[in-house]
Design an enzyme around this catalytic site. Structure first.
Site, PDB file in Angstrom:
ATOM      1  N   HIS A 141       0.824  -1.214   0.000  1.00 23.72           N
ATOM      2  CA  HIS A 141       0.000   0.000   0.000  1.00 23.72           C
ATOM      3  C   HIS A 141       0.861   1.268   0.000  1.00 23.72           C
ATOM      4  CE1 HIS A 141      -3.175  -2.781   1.995  1.00 23.72           C
ATOM      5  NE2 HIS A 141      -2.985  -3.055   0.714  1.00 23.72           N
ATOM      6  N   HIS A 188      -9.615  -1.502  -4.454  1.00 23.77           N
ATOM      7  CA  HIS A 188      -8.452  -1.903  -3.659  1.00 23.77           C
ATOM      8  C   HIS A 188      -7.583  -2.913  -4.420  1.00 23.77           C
ATOM      9  CE1 HIS A 188      -5.900  -2.261  -0.200  1.00 23.77           C
ATOM     10  NE2 HIS A 188      -5.828  -3.553  -0.491  1.00 23.77           N
ATOM     11  N   ASP A 205      -3.600  -2.590  -5.033  1.00 25.62           N
ATOM     12  CA  ASP A 205      -2.581  -3.636  -4.815  1.00 25.62           C
ATOM     13  C   ASP A 205      -1.767  -3.863  -6.088  1.00 25.62           C
ATOM     14  OD1 ASP A 205      -3.073  -4.217  -2.158  1.00 25.62           O
ATOM     15  OD2 ASP A 205      -4.454  -5.869  -2.585  1.00 25.62           O
ATOM     16  N   HIS A 236      -1.582 -10.771  -5.372  1.00 24.12           N
ATOM     17  CA  HIS A 236      -0.160 -10.450  -5.240  1.00 24.12           C
ATOM     18  C   HIS A 236       0.733 -11.408  -6.019  1.00 24.12           C
ATOM     19  CE1 HIS A 236      -0.945  -7.305  -2.438  1.00 24.12           C
ATOM     20  NE2 HIS A 236      -1.479  -8.109  -1.552  1.00 24.12           N
TER      21      HIS A 236
HETATM   22 ZN   LIG Z   1      -4.011  -4.592  -0.297  1.00 27.91          ZN
END
Ligand SMILES: [Zn+2]
Length: 299
Positions: free
Chosen positions: A86, A248, A252, A275
């Site tokens: 973040h 969000h 990311d 991720h």
């Molecule tokens: Zn995140």
């Protein structure tokens, strides 16, 4: 994958240091982060000021260590920094090229689960244009990666606009607690601040229990991030946008792709990418850089 450089602008750093304090999302440890101006060409480098010899780790995909649900960096010199995504998104979203991040514990502060408090600190410190040009990278052909089941993918597509765009579709299936949602954004600092930076981390109620059993996030309440119950309602909190989860996921993605060390210009199209897959794409983009260096030497 081939590449070319098309656009140029000046690199940026902070005008003066910025301080952010809080506790880490997973470990809950009190931590202070000081963002310091850095020379052109530095990139983003973390320095563990609480450890002997103050070891550093560059925010580069080659230093990513496998970890669940977050991005962890580790260097040979012993510097480990967790949950960097973040903060990385805030720096990339505001187009900060060079920054030394001094940190006095293992994990970046969770702040409110979004990037906005980092952005506010950066903007309060101010940004300075540097004498060195920023290299912007665009691909000549589409390149994608996906998980084995083909449910998640991320693709970069050539586009010759001045900025990157990200189109993201979050779709956990028809039975999912979080309904499918899509969002598209052009990556200018203005759009990042307006549409993405304040979107918070989200998690399902049963995932919280599992994480807490593993020893993570025991300090957290529904006030610290967005927790969806089994009916899709948010526990003890309120959404900032109806589609806050997809925003969000884009946040990311921006933070993870910044680990390529490159400023990418073009279109990113992603579906459910997290991720792990983002890091695979960041690695691909970083490899382009290596090709570029080789070609420059050859010419
Ligand atoms: Zn995140």
């Amino acid at each position: 994958m081939s590449f070319e450089q098309t656009h140029r602008s000046q690199q940026q750093t902070l005008s003066r240091p910025a301080l952010i304090a809080g506790h880490g999302l997973f470990h809950g440890i009190d931590v202070k982060v000081r963002l310091r101006p850095a020379e052109p060409g530095t990139g983003i480098v973390f320095r563990r000021v609480d450890l002997k010899d103050r070891p550093e780790v560059a925010a580069h995909v080659d230093n990513v260590r496998s970890a669940a649900r977050r991005t962890v960096l580790a260097s040979r010199s012993g510097a480990v920094v967790e949950t960097v995504e973040h903060l990385m998104a805030a720096l990339a979203g505001l187009q900060v090229d060079n920054c030394l991040v001094e940190i006095d514990a293992v994990e970046v502060p969770a702040v409110d689960g979004s990037s906005m408090p980092f952005c506010e600190a950066i903007l309060a410190a101010g940004l300075t244009q540097q004498s060195t040009e920023r290299s912007l990278l665009t691909v000549e052909e589409s390149h994608g990666v996906n998980d084995r089941a083909g449910e998640q993918w991320i693709e970069v597509i050539p586009a010759y606009d001045e900025n990157a765009t990200i189109d993201y579709r979050l779709d956990y299936g028809p039975e999912a607690v979080i309904t499918s949602q899509s969002f598209s954004v052009e990556l200018t600092p203005e759009a990042f601040l307006r549409d993405i930076a304040a979107a918070r981390t989200f998690v399902l109620e049963h995932e919280v229990a599992a994480l807490q059993q593993m020893g993570f996030g025991r300090h957290l309440t529904g006030r610290d991030l967005v927790v969806f119950d089994a009916d899709g309602s948010v526990i003890d909190n309120k959404l900032r946008w109806q589609d806050e989860p997809v925003r969000h996921k884009i946040l990311d993605c921006i933070g993870d792709l910044a680990l390529s060390g490159r400023v990418f210009v073009g279109r990113v199209v992603a579906r459910r990418s997290g991720h792990k897959l983002n890091h695979v794409m960041a690695k691909s983009l970083s490899t382009i850089e290596e090709c570029q260096v080789l070609l420059q030497r050859a010419s």
